[in-house]
Design a protein around this motif. Structure first.
Motif, PDB file in Angstrom:
ATOM      1  N   LEU B 131       0.837  -1.206   0.000  1.00 40.65           N
ATOM      2  CA  LEU B 131       0.000   0.000   0.000  1.00 40.65           C
ATOM      3  C   LEU B 131       0.869   1.252   0.000  1.00 40.65           C
ATOM      4  O   LEU B 131       2.006   1.232   0.463  1.00 40.65           O
ATOM      5  CB  LEU B 131      -0.883   0.010   1.246  1.00 40.65           C
ATOM      6  CG  LEU B 131      -1.954  -1.068   1.295  1.00 40.65           C
ATOM      7  CD1 LEU B 131      -2.593  -1.090   2.654  1.00 40.65           C
ATOM      8  CD2 LEU B 131      -2.994  -0.820   0.212  1.00 40.65           C
ATOM      9  N   SER B 132       0.293   2.347  -0.498  1.00 38.14           N
ATOM     10  CA  SER B 132       1.069   3.583  -0.482  1.00 38.14           C
ATOM     11  C   SER B 132       1.046   4.192   0.916  1.00 38.14           C
ATOM     12  O   SER B 132       0.128   3.959   1.702  1.00 38.14           O
ATOM     13  CB  SER B 132       0.499   4.574  -1.487  1.00 38.14           C
ATOM     14  OG  SER B 132      -0.759   5.025  -1.063  1.00 38.14           O
ATOM     15  N   ALA B 133       2.061   4.983   1.194  1.00 40.17           N
ATOM     16  CA  ALA B 133       2.134   5.656   2.488  1.00 40.17           C
ATOM     17  C   ALA B 133       0.921   6.538   2.712  1.00 40.17           C
ATOM     18  O   ALA B 133       0.493   6.735   3.849  1.00 40.17           O
ATOM     19  CB  ALA B 133       3.416   6.487   2.558  1.00 40.17           C
ATOM     20  N   SER B 134       0.333   7.047   1.640  1.00 43.82           N
ATOM     21  CA  SER B 134      -0.817   7.934   1.789  1.00 43.82           C
ATOM     22  C   SER B 134      -2.021   7.179   2.342  1.00 43.82           C
ATOM     23  O   SER B 134      -2.684   7.660   3.266  1.00 43.82           O
ATOM     24  CB  SER B 134      -1.184   8.556   0.444  1.00 43.82           C
ATOM     25  OG  SER B 134      -0.121   9.331  -0.028  1.00 43.82           O
ATOM     26  N   VAL B 135      -2.302   5.995   1.782  1.00 47.34           N
ATOM     27  CA  VAL B 135      -3.433   5.210   2.286  1.00 47.34           C
ATOM     28  C   VAL B 135      -3.174   4.836   3.745  1.00 47.34           C
ATOM     29  O   VAL B 135      -4.037   5.024   4.614  1.00 47.34           O
ATOM     30  CB  VAL B 135      -3.636   3.938   1.426  1.00 47.34           C
ATOM     31  CG1 VAL B 135      -4.599   2.988   2.115  1.00 47.34           C
ATOM     32  CG2 VAL B 135      -4.155   4.301   0.056  1.00 47.34           C
TER      33      VAL B 135
END
Lengths: 293, 308
Positions: B131-135
């Motif tokens: 997963l991306s750090a943003s999610v």
């Protein structure tokens, strides 16, 4: 995942107890991994007031898709558009990187030319230098090229992947020289040896590097955040990060259900792809992980 | 036959008639590395040198850009925020790397035991890493809020809290570290699993005959044999977490106050909020020097090979 080498067996009398304890611990850990996802999806199906209920509802009382509809229509939270940008950028970055890097890896592994070792040492040396040092000069260059807010700004700076070069060169170097010489005797040119011998033989290494590059590009935040500023040009990580600021209120959000719907929508495709390709993806990270970052 | 091979694979050196062919051959070889080399020169080599150069200038987007010697570095050394950011970065990097080096060892050892369903657990445990750090940041921020976070609600049931995980100046860095552990432990776990699969089984058989039991085997066989990999993980984690940016950017915006400012977060602010590019490059250069020191450590440890 790995060969079927037999790990140490639990044959003691206490084995049953250990086994139960092991399962309990792993299941607790699994809950700790899964619960945040569940909560993200559950919140996304509530209304915003419901999301603030105290005590909270563990499942949405009247599940609603209203926030997903908002996302499909509103411009400042255009997750489908951001997902498309992310996909185009990640695919293009992967293709360009694999092509440019494998060509050079073949050159450094198998061909001879003046200053080869010197050039290789200079290239490899930059692996020691953290990438943030490139950011400001590259930003100014990309701006001067008129590439701000274009896919080019993200794709081309990522293409010279030094770690990938190092990795592929290792694989190409282990290919038996006799086979290459036999192909030469049969009249194959350098480019044919590269394309019809090196690439197919090392396809597992290329796939591993490809997955690694793709995921890196898909999840990258810092660089696209700098060079993509218009709403419609953002990638998913950038779009979501900007939302975190726009809808942030202290350590909470002003519209949590909307934010969680955007998060769900951007991570569910990743979940599906991961479940389908999990074996390849984990293998890729084992292969590339042992070689570098 | 042999001579045909020689001619086609290697140019004939020192032959006057062959020198033009030699150079044509070399040019053909250069063509393979040329696309990479051009991109490398433009997007990696040039910016490294340009950063070094810019750090000696007052380089702002608009206006004149005079040479100012070491003034940017001088300003940094006298800048309280720089020292706060550096301190936060070092704290975060060491704490996160310690967690990400040790915790996955035990998870990997557990997942290396023979039991049904271990592949399901491996798949599941690695998932957050993709997963991306943003999610991860958005979800964790929603979970860990002091007033509305579900974690504090659950803690409240057992009589703890509420704990301001990301709103308290002493807790914010440890909280970001634990979030990062949750996000990223799958990667070192895979590396340890690869290492464990390389340990020969007869060592365990021999130890069992000598009377060793579960924990003793872990303590005296598995962990010593994993030592080179543990060091490798520790150093690579340290290098990567010195560059932390996304977690403070998405979760705390550097706050509360400046308690989760990190070096790269500060560089981002200086360069893209205040457009002080020269000042920003000076930070990047100093961080690069610190990280290179740790990379040299990695080369020292990485050079050793493991013998069983």
């Amino acid at each position: 995942m790995q060969g079927e080498a037999q790990p140490p067996r639990l044959t003691d009398t206490s084995a049953q107890i250990s086994r139960i304890a092991l399962y309990v611990l792993l299941i607790l850990l699994a809950i700790a991994i899964l619960f945040p996802f569940y909560w993200m999806v559950a919140t996304s199906l509530k209304t915003n007031p419901e999301a603030f209920y105290y005590p909270p509802d563990f499942y949405p009382p009247q599940p609603t898709l209203e926030h997903y509809e908002i996302i499909m229509t509103r411009d400042d939270i255009n997750v489908p558009r951001w997902g498309w940008n992310s996909l185009v950028i990640a695919v293009a970055t992967t293709v360009v990187t694999l092509f440019v890097t494998s060509l050079a890896a073949y050159g450094f592994a198998r061909l001879d030319f003046p200053f080869k070792n010197l050039i290789f040492i200079v290239v490899i040396f930059t692996l020691m230098i953290p990438s943030q040092i490139y950011m400001i000069p590259n930003y100014l260059l990309v701006r001067d090229l008129g590439w701000l807010d274009t896919y080019h700004a993200v794709i081309w700076p990522a293409a010279p992947n030094v770690f990938g070069l190092f990795l592929l060169r290792q694989f190409f170097s282990t290919f038996p020289r006799e086979l290459e010489e036999a192909a030469t005797v049969d009249g194959a040119s350098r480019i044919r040896i590269y394309w019809q011998l090196m690439i197919p033989v090392n396809r597992n290494a290329l796939i591993a590097l490809g997955i690694f590059v793709f995921l890196h590009s898909w999840n990258d935040l810092f660089w696209p955040l700098i060079v993509l500023s218009r709403v419609e040009n953002r990638t998913l990580p950038v779009g979501l990060a900007v939302l975190a600021g726009a809808y942030g209120a202290g350590d909470s959000f002003s519209e949590p259900a909307l934010i969680m719907a955007a998060s769900s929508m951007s991570s569910i495709p990743v979940l599906i792809v991961y479940v389908i390709f999990q074996r390849r993806i984990t293998q890729s990270f084992m292969l590339t992980g042992m070689g570098g970052r | 036959m042999i001579s045909t091979i020689r001619r086609s694979l290697l140019p004939e050196k020192h032959s006057a008639a062959g020198s033009w062919r030699t150079w044509r051959w070399y040019l053909g070889n250069y063509a393979f590395i040329l696309p990479f080399l051009i991109l490398f020169a433009i997007f990696i080599l040039r910016p490294i040198l340009a950063s070094l150069q810019m750090s000696f200038f007052r380089w702002e987007i608009f206006g004149p850009k005079p040479f100012i010697g070491f003034d940017n570095y001088d300003e940094l050394l006298n800048d309280d925020l720089w020292w706060v950011a550096l301190q936060n970065t070092v704290y975060f990097a060491f704490l996160t790397s310690a967690l990400l080096t040790t915790v996955p060892i035990f998870i990997a050892i557990a997942l290396n035991l023979p039991f049904r369903g271990r592949n399901v657990f491996r798949t599941l445990f690695f998932f957050p890493y993709v997963l991306s750090a943003s999610v991860v940041g958005l979800v964790m921020r929603w979970l860990l809020g002091q007033q509305f976070g579900i974690v504090n609600y659950l803690l409240g049931i057992v009589g703890i809290g509420p704990i301001p995980f990301i709103a308290d100046s002493d807790l914010v860095i440890p909280s970001l570290s634990v979030i990062t552990l949750w996000w990223a432990f799958g990667f070192p776990m895979l590396i340890y699993l690869a290492g464990l699969s390389n340990i020969p089984q007869d060592i365990y058989e021999a130890a069992r005959i000598d009377g060793a039991r579960g924990w003793q085997m872990t303590r005296y066989i598995t962990i010593p044999l994993l030592r080179p990999i543990i060091l490798f993980v520790a150093v690579t984690q340290l290098i990567s977490h010195f560059q932390v940016f996304a977690q403070p950017y998405v979760i705390t915006n550097g706050g509360p106050a400046q308690d989760s400012f990190t070096v790269i977060f500060y560089m981002f602010r200086a360069a893209w909020t205040y457009f002080r590019m020269g000042f920003g490059t000076a930070m990047a250069v100093l961080l690069a020097v610190i990280i290179m020191a740790f990379t040299l450590l990695q080369f020292r440890f990485g050079g050793r090979r493991l013998e069983y």
